[in-house]
Design a protein around this motif. Structure first.
Motif, PDB file in Angstrom:
ATOM      1  N   ILE A 195       0.828  -1.205   0.000  1.00 45.48           N
ATOM      2  CA  ILE A 195       0.000   0.000   0.000  1.00 45.48           C
ATOM      3  C   ILE A 195       0.861   1.254   0.000  1.00 45.48           C
ATOM      4  N   ASN A 196       1.857   1.291   0.881  1.00 41.19           N
ATOM      5  CA  ASN A 196       2.691   2.488   1.012  1.00 41.19           C
ATOM      6  C   ASN A 196       3.490   2.765  -0.252  1.00 41.19           C
ATOM      7  N   VAL A 197       4.065   1.731  -0.839  1.00 42.87           N
ATOM      8  CA  VAL A 197       4.847   1.930  -2.069  1.00 42.87           C
ATOM      9  C   VAL A 197       3.937   2.324  -3.220  1.00 42.87           C
ATOM     10  N   TYR A 198       2.772   1.708  -3.320  1.00 40.22           N
ATOM     11  CA  TYR A 198       1.815   2.061  -4.383  1.00 40.22           C
ATOM     12  C   TYR A 198       1.399   3.522  -4.274  1.00 40.22           C
ATOM     13  N   ASN A 199       1.299   3.997  -3.040  1.00 39.61           N
ATOM     14  CA  ASN A 199       0.905   5.390  -2.812  1.00 39.61           C
ATOM     15  C   ASN A 199       2.083   6.355  -2.843  1.00 39.61           C
ATOM     16  N   GLY A 200       3.281   5.859  -3.193  1.00 40.44           N
ATOM     17  CA  GLY A 200       4.416   6.747  -3.395  1.00 40.44           C
ATOM     18  C   GLY A 200       5.337   6.928  -2.216  1.00 40.44           C
ATOM     19  N   SER A 201       5.149   6.170  -1.134  1.00 38.74           N
ATOM     20  CA  SER A 201       5.999   6.322   0.041  1.00 38.74           C
ATOM     21  C   SER A 201       7.321   5.574  -0.144  1.00 38.74           C
ATOM     22  N   THR A 202       8.334   6.036   0.572  1.00 43.47           N
ATOM     23  CA  THR A 202       9.632   5.365   0.591  1.00 43.47           C
ATOM     24  C   THR A 202       9.745   4.551   1.864  1.00 43.47           C
ATOM     25  N   LEU A 203      10.130   3.290   1.745  1.00 42.48           N
ATOM     26  CA  LEU A 203      10.190   2.407   2.901  1.00 42.48           C
ATOM     27  C   LEU A 203      11.573   2.421   3.539  1.00 42.48           C
TER      28      LEU A 203
END
Length: 417
Positions: A195-203
């Motif tokens: 979800i986070n990567v799909y929404n553009g977040s950096t892990l």
């Protein structure tokens, strides 16, 4: 960075493992690669399976691919970009060791199964797009069993896959995976990453599996744990849930019953604070009394599923199946407060020695039959479970067993939502 086979401390002060992963890998890597036809250069790590993993794999094999191969169907409120979603899953697979891990039996007196973790890029993402309409529940179950048999034939490859169904107003994603790859918490961690990567977040950097795994397998071999279960095990009395059906009826599928509590979570938590007990203990007390009323016995035994993640803060964010199961026994000839205190005390000891294998506990108890055929699980969902912006869970399919009696076992789950 912690070197394999070393003993050190992480950022929260937990003494890490002293398990020699290098020696285990050196011992088994050549024979595994020879048996499976793998290049040694394609393998990142060969590591021992934990006792719960080994138990699930043995049951999966003995059931010919039926048990412990589960599926989860997710539905997005709007259509998803499948090209972007596939790239996200590829990146999440690359950073998560368990999504690149298969299993293999090994000739080892202590660890009968090993994890075969492949290097990033060796295994292709198990991505499948399907344009056909959703299947009926019975068709889905049959397909799930066939998929389990297919996975069984190549268990050394990562036993999971995705089926994506694009629809006009939404997207369906079916994630099927063997339970030895994950527990509920680690599944949530992986889905949250997607979800986070799909929404553009950096892990942040992924947390490696080896420190937590090393701690678990060392505790599994602990003489202190064996001494504890040798002392308390013989006092356990086997509890079999009675068959209330007047005629014998064989049920081939799993039945689910869900009910919302009439009290709010805030009210329950306030009452627990006033009593100085946990919500888990409260649920166990209720199940103990219910079980006692069915049996007509004052002492009952059931399986208690624990998260296995209270060993460190690091373990909370490790995508690895840490869960364990231990027997819990209560005598309900007590007041509610006395019963709760009894459960709190026994839980503290169970957590301390939770990584002993259930098979070993059964052996040390010297019981002629399985100690229990019901399980109690307290699942405390993280905030990412409660607020999921990308999809909703619309269906879960699983087939497990309780002490070898999958057709009659009962699992009671108390969920904090």
């Amino acid at each position: 960075m912690v070197l394999q086979g070393s003993k050190s401390k992480d950022c929260v002060g937990l003494t890490l493992h002293n398990f020699d992963f290098d020696s285990f890998q050196s011992l088994h890597l050549p024979s595994i690669c020879d048996k499976l036809g793998l290049l040694e250069s394609s393998v990142e790590a060969i590591r021992p399976c934990t006792p719960p993993q080994a138990g699930m794999l043995a049951s999966f094999i003995n059931s010919e691919g039926l048990l412990y191969f589960n599926s989860l169907t997710l539905k997005s409120p709007t259509p998803l970009n499948l090209i972007a979603l596939r790239l996200v899953w590829e990146s999440v697979m690359e950073r998560n060791e368990m999504l690149r891990t298969g299993f293999c039996d090994v000739k080892d007196d202590i660890f009968p199964f090993a994890m075969v973790t492949y290097r990033p890029g060796v295994i292709e993402l198990p991505w499948n797009e399907c344009l056909s309409p959703p299947k009926s529940m019975s068709d889905a179950r049959r397909e799930q069993h066939l998929n389990g048999k297919s996975i069984l034939n190549q268990l050394h490859r990562p036993p999971w896959f995705l089926i994506v169904k694009p629809c006009s107003h939404y997207t369906l994603i079916q994630l099927s995976a063997h339970h030895a790859l994950y527990d509920a918490h680690s599944m949530n961690l992986i889905l949250s990453e997607v979800i986070n990567v799909y929404n553009g977040s950096t892990l942040p950097p992924a947390i490696p599996v080896s420190p937590v795994l090393g701690f678990i397998v060392e505790k599994f071999q602990s003489r202190e744990s064996e001494s504890y279960w040798s002392e308390v095990g013989p006092s356990f009395s086997a509890t079999k849930f009675p068959d209330m059906n007047p005629v014998h009826a064989k049920v081939n599928d799993t039945r689910f019953l869900s009910r919302d509590c009439s009290f709010t979570m805030e009210k329950l938590q306030k009452g627990c604070r006033e009593l100085g007990v946990t919500l888990q203990a409260l649920g166990q007390a209720a199940w103990s009394r219910i079980l006692s009323s069915y049996l007509g016995e004052s002492t009952v035994t059931y399986g208690l599923v624990l998260s296995g993640r209270d060993i460190s803060e690091q373990a909370q964010d490790t995508a690895f199946p840490c869960l364990t199961t231990v027997p819990a026994q209560q005598n309900v000839e007590a007041t509610n407060r006395e019963l709760l205190q009894q459960i709190m005390k026994s839980n503290a000891m169970a957590v301390k020695y939770q990584f002993t294998s259930l098979a070993k506990i059964q052996r040390l108890s010297k019981a002629d039959s399985p100690l229990f055929d019901t399980l109690f699980v307290f699942q405390k969902l993280a905030s990412t479970d409660k607020q999921n912006p990308l999809w909703d869970v619309v269906e879960e399919s699983s087939q497990t067993e309780v002490s070898g009696r999958s057709e009659n076992g009962i699992c009671v789950m108390l969920t904090d939502i």
